[in-house]
Design a protein around this motif. Structure first.
Motif, PDB file in Angstrom:
ATOM      1  N   VAL A  98      -7.853  -0.612  -8.824  1.00 12.07           N
ATOM      2  CA  VAL A  98      -8.045   0.412  -9.849  1.00 12.07           C
ATOM      3  C   VAL A  98      -7.954  -0.249 -11.218  1.00 12.07           C
ATOM      4  O   VAL A  98      -7.235  -1.249 -11.392  1.00 12.07           O
ATOM      5  CB  VAL A  98      -7.009   1.545  -9.692  1.00 12.07           C
ATOM      6  N   GLN A  99      -8.676   0.300 -12.184  1.00 13.70           N
ATOM      7  CA  GLN A  99      -8.618  -0.229 -13.541  1.00 13.70           C
ATOM      8  C   GLN A  99      -7.352   0.231 -14.250  1.00 13.70           C
ATOM      9  O   GLN A  99      -6.792   1.287 -13.899  1.00 13.70           O
ATOM     10  CB  GLN A  99      -9.843   0.226 -14.335  1.00 13.70           C
ATOM     11  N   PRO A 100      -6.890  -0.536 -15.220  1.00 16.23           N
ATOM     12  CA  PRO A 100      -5.737  -0.092 -16.013  1.00 16.23           C
ATOM     13  C   PRO A 100      -5.977   1.301 -16.577  1.00 16.23           C
ATOM     14  O   PRO A 100      -7.073   1.616 -17.047  1.00 16.23           O
ATOM     15  CB  PRO A 100      -5.653  -1.143 -17.124  1.00 16.23           C
TER      16      PRO A 100
ATOM     17  N   LEU B  55      -1.787   3.599 -14.553  1.00 19.00           N
ATOM     18  CA  LEU B  55      -1.434   2.336 -13.919  1.00 19.00           C
ATOM     19  C   LEU B  55      -1.633   1.151 -14.850  1.00 19.00           C
ATOM     20  O   LEU B  55      -2.567   1.136 -15.673  1.00 19.00           O
ATOM     21  CB  LEU B  55      -2.229   2.143 -12.634  1.00 19.00           C
ATOM     22  N   LYS B  56      -0.748   0.175 -14.707  1.00 16.40           N
ATOM     23  CA  LYS B  56      -0.762  -1.026 -15.532  1.00 16.40           C
ATOM     24  C   LYS B  56      -0.923  -2.260 -14.628  1.00 16.40           C
ATOM     25  O   LYS B  56      -0.564  -2.205 -13.446  1.00 16.40           O
ATOM     26  CB  LYS B  56       0.547  -1.141 -16.303  1.00 16.40           C
TER      27      LYS B  56
ATOM     28  N   THR C 264       0.718  -4.029 -10.064  1.00 13.45           N
ATOM     29  CA  THR C 264       0.097  -4.695  -8.930  1.00 13.45           C
ATOM     30  C   THR C 264       1.148  -5.231  -7.973  1.00 13.45           C
ATOM     31  O   THR C 264       2.048  -5.973  -8.367  1.00 13.45           O
ATOM     32  CB  THR C 264      -0.805  -5.853  -9.418  1.00 13.45           C
TER      33      THR C 264
ATOM     34  N   VAL D 232      -4.150  -3.565  -9.891  1.00 16.88           N
ATOM     35  CA  VAL D 232      -4.574  -2.947 -11.148  1.00 16.88           C
ATOM     36  C   VAL D 232      -5.193  -4.042 -12.019  1.00 16.88           C
ATOM     37  O   VAL D 232      -4.503  -4.942 -12.495  1.00 16.88           O
ATOM     38  CB  VAL D 232      -3.400  -2.279 -11.870  1.00 16.88           C
TER      39      VAL D 232
END
Length: 121
Positions: A12-14, A86-87, A91, A119
């Protein structure tokens, strides 16, 4: 046979969101406190969130407060971890854990195999 099966991980992207699920079987789920742990490469395993057997109380590590929410559905024997905003530092491999204590003594302790959360942009 006791099983804890995690799902919902991925890339997932930040700033994005994921919802992890942990489906339990082989024990009386409603009696167990449930937790999510994570372990990043080269780091120790970390408790992320915990929920009591009836779901009345939750605890979070400071780094995820306000972003992650743990919940459970005892009728489905499933615990969830909703992860928002998410950051990259989130991860890790995320694992669920089931614990039963009686009068403070550990009676049972079960672990799932984990699901990878990455992430990255």
């Amino acid at each position: 046979q006791v099983q804890l099966v995690e799902s919902g991980g991925g890339l997932v992207q930040p700033g994005g969101s994921l919802r992890l699920s942990c489906a339990a079987s082989g024990f009386t789920f409603s009696k167990y406190a449930m937790s999510w742990y994570r372990q990043a490469p080269g780091k120790e395993r970390e408790l992320v969130a915990r929920i009591t057997s009836a779901g009345g109380s939750t605890n979070y590590v400071d780094s995820v407060k306000g972003r992650f929410t743990i919940s459970r559905d005892n009728a489905k024997s499933t615990v969830y971890l909703q992860m928002n905003s998410l950051k990259p530092e989130d991860t890790a491999v995320y694992s669920c854990n089931a614990v039963l204590r009686t009068l403070g003594a550990l009676v049972a302790d079960y672990w799932g195999q984990g699901t990878q959360v990455t992430v990255s942009s």
